[in-house]
Motif scaffolding. Structure first.
Motif, PDB file in Angstrom:
ATOM      1  N   LEU A   4      30.736  35.078  33.090  1.00 27.19           N
ATOM      2  CA  LEU A   4      30.385  35.621  34.412  1.00 27.19           C
ATOM      3  C   LEU A   4      28.908  35.377  34.701  1.00 27.19           C
ATOM      4  CD1 LEU A   4      32.287  39.060  34.518  1.00 27.19           C
ATOM      5  CD2 LEU A   4      32.667  37.096  36.019  1.00 27.19           C
ATOM      6  N   SER A   5      28.073  35.611  33.698  1.00 33.49           N
ATOM      7  CA  SER A   5      26.631  35.413  33.878  1.00 33.49           C
ATOM      8  C   SER A   5      26.323  33.939  34.119  1.00 33.49           C
ATOM      9  CB  SER A   5      25.875  35.892  32.642  1.00 33.49           C
ATOM     10  OG  SER A   5      26.117  37.261  32.442  1.00 33.49           O
ATOM     11  N   GLN A   9      30.859  40.754  49.908  1.00 36.49           N
ATOM     12  CA  GLN A   9      30.378  40.612  48.545  1.00 36.49           C
ATOM     13  C   GLN A   9      31.469  40.952  47.538  1.00 36.49           C
ATOM     14  OE1 GLN A   9      26.742  42.623  47.644  1.00 36.49           O
ATOM     15  NE2 GLN A   9      25.488  41.191  48.813  1.00 36.49           N
ATOM     16  N   THR A  10      32.238  42.005  47.854  1.00 36.84           N
ATOM     17  CA  THR A  10      33.315  42.395  46.945  1.00 36.84           C
ATOM     18  C   THR A  10      34.325  41.266  46.805  1.00 36.84           C
ATOM     19  OG1 THR A  10      33.022  44.677  47.591  1.00 36.84           O
ATOM     20  CG2 THR A  10      35.088  44.140  46.489  1.00 36.84           C
ATOM     21  N   ALA A  11      34.630  40.651  47.951  1.00 40.09           N
ATOM     22  CA  ALA A  11      35.583  39.538  47.911  1.00 40.09           C
ATOM     23  C   ALA A  11      35.031  38.398  47.062  1.00 40.09           C
ATOM     24  CB  ALA A  11      35.868  39.060  49.324  1.00 40.09           C
ATOM     25  N   ALA A  12      33.751  38.138  47.228  1.00 43.44           N
ATOM     26  CA  ALA A  12      33.140  37.046  46.458  1.00 43.44           C
ATOM     27  C   ALA A  12      33.167  37.371  44.968  1.00 43.44           C
ATOM     28  CB  ALA A  12      31.708  36.831  46.940  1.00 43.44           C
ATOM     29  N   VAL A  13      32.842  38.618  44.609  1.00 42.39           N
ATOM     30  CA  VAL A  13      32.856  39.042  43.201  1.00 42.39           C
ATOM     31  C   VAL A  13      34.246  38.863  42.620  1.00 42.39           C
ATOM     32  CG1 VAL A  13      32.759  41.093  41.703  1.00 42.39           C
ATOM     33  CG2 VAL A  13      30.915  40.636  43.341  1.00 42.39           C
ATOM     34  N   VAL A  70      35.036  35.295  41.880  1.00 39.18           N
ATOM     35  CA  VAL A  70      34.329  34.763  40.706  1.00 39.18           C
ATOM     36  C   VAL A  70      34.973  35.298  39.421  1.00 39.18           C
ATOM     37  CG1 VAL A  70      32.129  34.749  39.458  1.00 39.18           C
ATOM     38  CG2 VAL A  70      32.172  34.444  41.950  1.00 39.18           C
ATOM     39  N   VAL A  71      35.221  36.616  39.395  1.00 38.61           N
ATOM     40  CA  VAL A  71      35.809  37.225  38.200  1.00 38.61           C
ATOM     41  C   VAL A  71      37.180  36.616  37.947  1.00 38.61           C
ATOM     42  CG1 VAL A  71      36.642  39.379  37.162  1.00 38.61           C
ATOM     43  CG2 VAL A  71      34.505  39.362  38.475  1.00 38.61           C
ATOM     44  N   LEU A  85      36.694  30.531  49.592  1.00 33.20           N
ATOM     45  CA  LEU A  85      36.171  29.385  48.855  1.00 33.20           C
ATOM     46  C   LEU A  85      34.814  29.761  48.297  1.00 33.20           C
ATOM     47  CD1 LEU A  85      37.096  26.467  51.238  1.00 33.20           C
ATOM     48  CD2 LEU A  85      38.264  27.198  49.163  1.00 33.20           C
ATOM     49  N   GLY A  86      34.371  28.988  47.371  1.00 32.47           N
ATOM     50  CA  GLY A  86      33.141  29.363  46.699  1.00 32.47           C
ATOM     51  C   GLY A  86      31.896  29.183  47.530  1.00 32.47           C
ATOM     52  N   ASP A  87      31.779  28.066  48.239  1.00 33.74           N
ATOM     53  CA  ASP A  87      30.537  27.740  48.918  1.00 33.74           C
ATOM     54  C   ASP A  87      30.391  28.514  50.227  1.00 33.74           C
ATOM     55  OD1 ASP A  87      28.654  26.423  50.619  1.00 33.74           O
ATOM     56  OD2 ASP A  87      28.591  24.872  49.060  1.00 33.74           O
TER      57      ASP A  87
END
Lengths: 411, 333
Positions: free
Chosen positions: A69-70, A128-132, A135-136, A203-205
């Motif tokens: 994650l880091s 932000q929650t969606a992005a987290v 990623v997780v 999407l990520g970007d």
């Protein structure tokens, strides 16, 4: 032929209405560029701090998850004990916590399914929650894949080592096949899942996300706003009295209505083309990611035609129901903007929450935006958005039937 | 009389319980200018709308050049030209573009369309300004284009719905001349108006319409003759002083006629040459069978009763009088 004559005449009139042309073609571009910039500037290129409670402190895989994650760069992990995290969350000091359950490493190693818990403050930024979560989810999926593959190879190694040479059944081919199966399994039934329902279509970007989402939502808003132009055009025909002259001419009602609809259909299609062209060509000139049109251009054309038809039909309904110019303006100002907002013009639909997302299904805007998300955001094809296409077609037919039924040709 | 180009039979239009048109019937002959005269709201535009196929009647039939409008709708509509009351033009388009559009709607194409448009622009004297947007025209010029648009396809019968509303006197005369010139070419015209002088000047026959019904139909002179000898209006003064009521019995309240004035009204009303006598706003109004006899009788009575005449007007018999006589209302009320 008469319908085309009426359409041609209306196009001539439209081309002389400079104010209207600005509203139809320039205003959407201003909005799209503005909103794309907001997305880009506020975008998630800065690392988001993610509090983590690791209840499997000795576990290798739990530690690997934290390290991974880091390593994404998008998330900065901050470790807390369970009590600390609970207190800070209650006090509003932190907005979300990821909990790695006890026995996480053992479960993953044994191929048992396990759940990571992402607790989120209701006031936390949904974006932000969606992005987290994305990623997780991605890290966990990779981790489980890696674990499964490693376990498979370990077993194969053991079996190969203890058996006589004539029993060496694991050839290079069978190993490759085993790896492929494990990979597929990991994709479809990951060992690690996250206990929070959230969209899977981010999407990520952030730059690219901004343009794709903005174009989809605002395009739908502005194309449906053109329904007002359709209604106004029909109203103007009544106001100047030319409607009476046309009704006295050897012309059917169907030709008359078709003649009024065709130019608006052309206008909305032109609007869509201009918006896409600006997304692809103009937006990158301003330093943002260019709009990508997805892999199914035919699908994009079909969606765009249905959206244009639906907007035009909606214009006929407004013209049929409104009795005055003020009513047309009122309906358009309130209903079309509100529906546009619910359709995702100002906030991506997947961030709206269940209630608004569900309520939105009663308006065509939502279906139109979802169809564009499918093609532009998720890179899907037409086959994946058949329900959206069907809904848009149904809305078009219903609007047209109501419009023709309620249209007062006699007044 | 030649074959009728328009036959209207018992035409009715109802909106719920309200009857806008209550069974009108008439015929218009080839080359005739037929007037529909009535006040605003009488049902003229509703009637014209049904006759031109804008919307169907609740009941009744319309035949145009022998074609049933409800069955042979498009064929019948091709025989009809409509000049609506509104300026039914697209303001941002030029006169030529407007005419080209309406020509196409009536099936004209190519060279024929261009020639007709140019010819109509000549007729309405707008060739020089033909490429200017209509919104830049004066009211009269717009009216002329409005009429040209109705004539472009050379209709057998032209419906002109109040074509002079809001037009200056000069343009009004130009419109009259255009209508007369058009009629000389054999075009039949149905002309609605609430101006009786227009109906008198232009129309061969006039139907007076009120509250959705035709209440009289004849030539203008025939209608006027039906009124009889005309109307005389007389101002009377019996010398009674205005002042507090009741003192000496000779004085009267302001606005209340004196005793001898009332006697004049009563005696004039009894004359054989007088149809009716009434006092309104201080004026004695005499509707006469024979205006000259009635005038002589009235003068004799005022002399006998020593009542002074302050105003004397002998109204020419006209369609306004006919309408007043038939309905008790003025045309422009």
């Amino acid at each position: 032929m008469n319908a085309l004559s009426i359409a041609l005449k209306d196009v001539r009139i439209l081309l002389r209405e400079r104010g209207l042309l600005v509203q139809l073609f320039l205003l959407p571009l201003v909005f799209i560029i503005g909103f794309s910039m907001v997305f880009s500037l506020g975008g998630g290129n800065e690392a988001i701090t993610l509090p983590v409670v690791n209840l499997d402190a000795e576990g290798e895989i739990a530690q690997a998850l934290i390290d991974d994650l880091s390593a994404t760069g998008g998330i900065q992990v901050a470790l807390y004990t369970q009590d600390e995290a609970g207190t800070l969350l209650d006090e509003g000091e932190i907005k979300r916590v990821l909990s790695i359950p006890a026995g996480f490493t053992a479960d993953v190693s044994a191929g048992r399914r396990t759940v990571l818990e992402l607790v989120s403050d209701p006031e936390a930024s949904e974006q932000q929650t969606a992005a987290v979560r994305e990623v997780v989810d991605g890290v966990a999926r990779n981790l489980s894949l890696e674990t499964q593959l490693r376990e498979a190879f370990r077993r194969m190694d053991e079996m190969t080592a203890t058996g006589p040479p004539e029993y060496q059944v694991f050839t290079e081919t069978t190993i490759e096949e085993q790896a492929r199966r494990q990979f597929e399994r990991s994709r479809h039934t990951p060992l690690v899942s996250i206990a929070q329902s959230f969209p899977t279509n981010l999407l990520g970007d952030q730059d690219e996300l901004g343009v794709q989402v903005t174009v989809a939502g605002l395009l739908v808003l502005f194309v449906f706003l053109t329904a007002q132009t359709t209604a106004q055009s029909i109203y103007d025909e009544r106001k100047v009295g030319s409607f009476r002259r046309l009704m006295a001419a050897p012309l059917s009602k169907a030709e008359l209505l078709a003649g009024k609809m065709i130019p608006n259909l052309i206008t909305t299609v032109a609007q869509i083309v201009v918006i896409f062209a600006a997304g692809v060509l103009l937006v990158p000139l301003l330093g943002m990611e260019a709009l990508t049109l997805g892999d199914d251009l035919l699908g994009l054309a079909v969606v765009s035609l249905l959206v244009a038809l639906c907007s035009t039909s909606m214009g006929v309904v407004i013209a049929a129901l409104a009795r005055t110019e003020n009513q047309i303006s009122g309906i358009s100002q309130v209903a079309l903007w509100v529906m546009g907002a619910m359709g995702g013009a100002f906030m991506p639909r997947f961030l709206m929450g269940d209630f608004l997302s569900t309520v939105g299904k009663v308006i065509p805007h939502a279906w139109a935006t979802e169809a564009y998300y499918g093609l532009l955001l998720r890179g899907e094809g037409m086959a994946s958005i058949t329900s959206e296409l069907a809904a848009l077609a149904a809305f078009s037919v219903v609007f047209l039937v109501i419009g023709v039924w309620r249209f007062d040709f006699d007044s | 009389m030649s074959e009728p180009v328009l036959v209207v039979q018992d035409l009715k239009k109802k909106y719920g319980d309200f009857e806008a048109v209550r069974g009108i019937s008439f015929r218009v002959s080839q080359g005739e200018i037929f007037g529909l005269l009535g006040p605003n709201g009488a049902g003229k535009t509703q009637s014209i709308s049904m006759m031109t196929g804008l919307f169907p009647p609740t009941s009744g039939r319309v035949h145009i050049c022998g074609l049933d409008l409800s069955r042979d709708t498009n064929a019948a509509k091709r025989k009809v030209g409509l000049v609506p009351q509104e300026l039914a033009l697209y303001p941002t388009l030029s006169a030529r573009e407007n005419l080209m559009f309406f020509g196409r709607i009536y099936g004209l194409r190519g060279k024929e369309l261009r020639q007709r448009v140019s010819a109509m622009l000549e007729v309405v004297q707008l060739t020089d300004r033909s490429d200017d947007a209509v919104e830049k025209y004066s009211g009269g010029m717009k009216r002329r284009v409005n009429i040209a648009a109705g004539l472009l396809h050379e209709p057998e019968i032209l419906f002109l719905d109040e074509p002079t509303v809001g037009v200056d006197p000069q343009s009004r005369n130009a419109i009259f001349e255009s209508v007369e010139a058009l009629n000389r070419t054999g075009t039949s015209i149905v002309y609605t108006t609430h101006y009786m002088e227009e109906a008198e000047r232009l129309c061969h026959r006039v139907a007076i319409i009120d509250e959705g019904k035709i209440i009289a139909l004849d030539t203008p002179s025939g209608l006027i003759q039906s009124l009889g000898g005309g109307v005389i209006q007389v101002g009377l003064d019996d010398g009674a002083v205005q002042g507090p009521l009741g003192e000496f019995g000779a004085e009267r309240e302001p606005g209340v006629p004196g005793k001898r004035v009332l006697q004049v009204v009563e005696q004039v009303g009894g004359l054989a040459s007088v149809k009716a006598a009434s006092l309104r706003d201080g004026l004695l109004k005499i509707e006469a069978h024979r205006a000259q006899e009635a005038l002589m009788g009235m003068l004799e009575i005022t002399n006998q009763l020593d009542v002074r005449i302050t105003v004397l007007q002998i109204l020419e018999p006209n369609l306004e009088g006919v309408f007043l006589h038939l309905t008790g209302k003025k045309l422009r009320e």
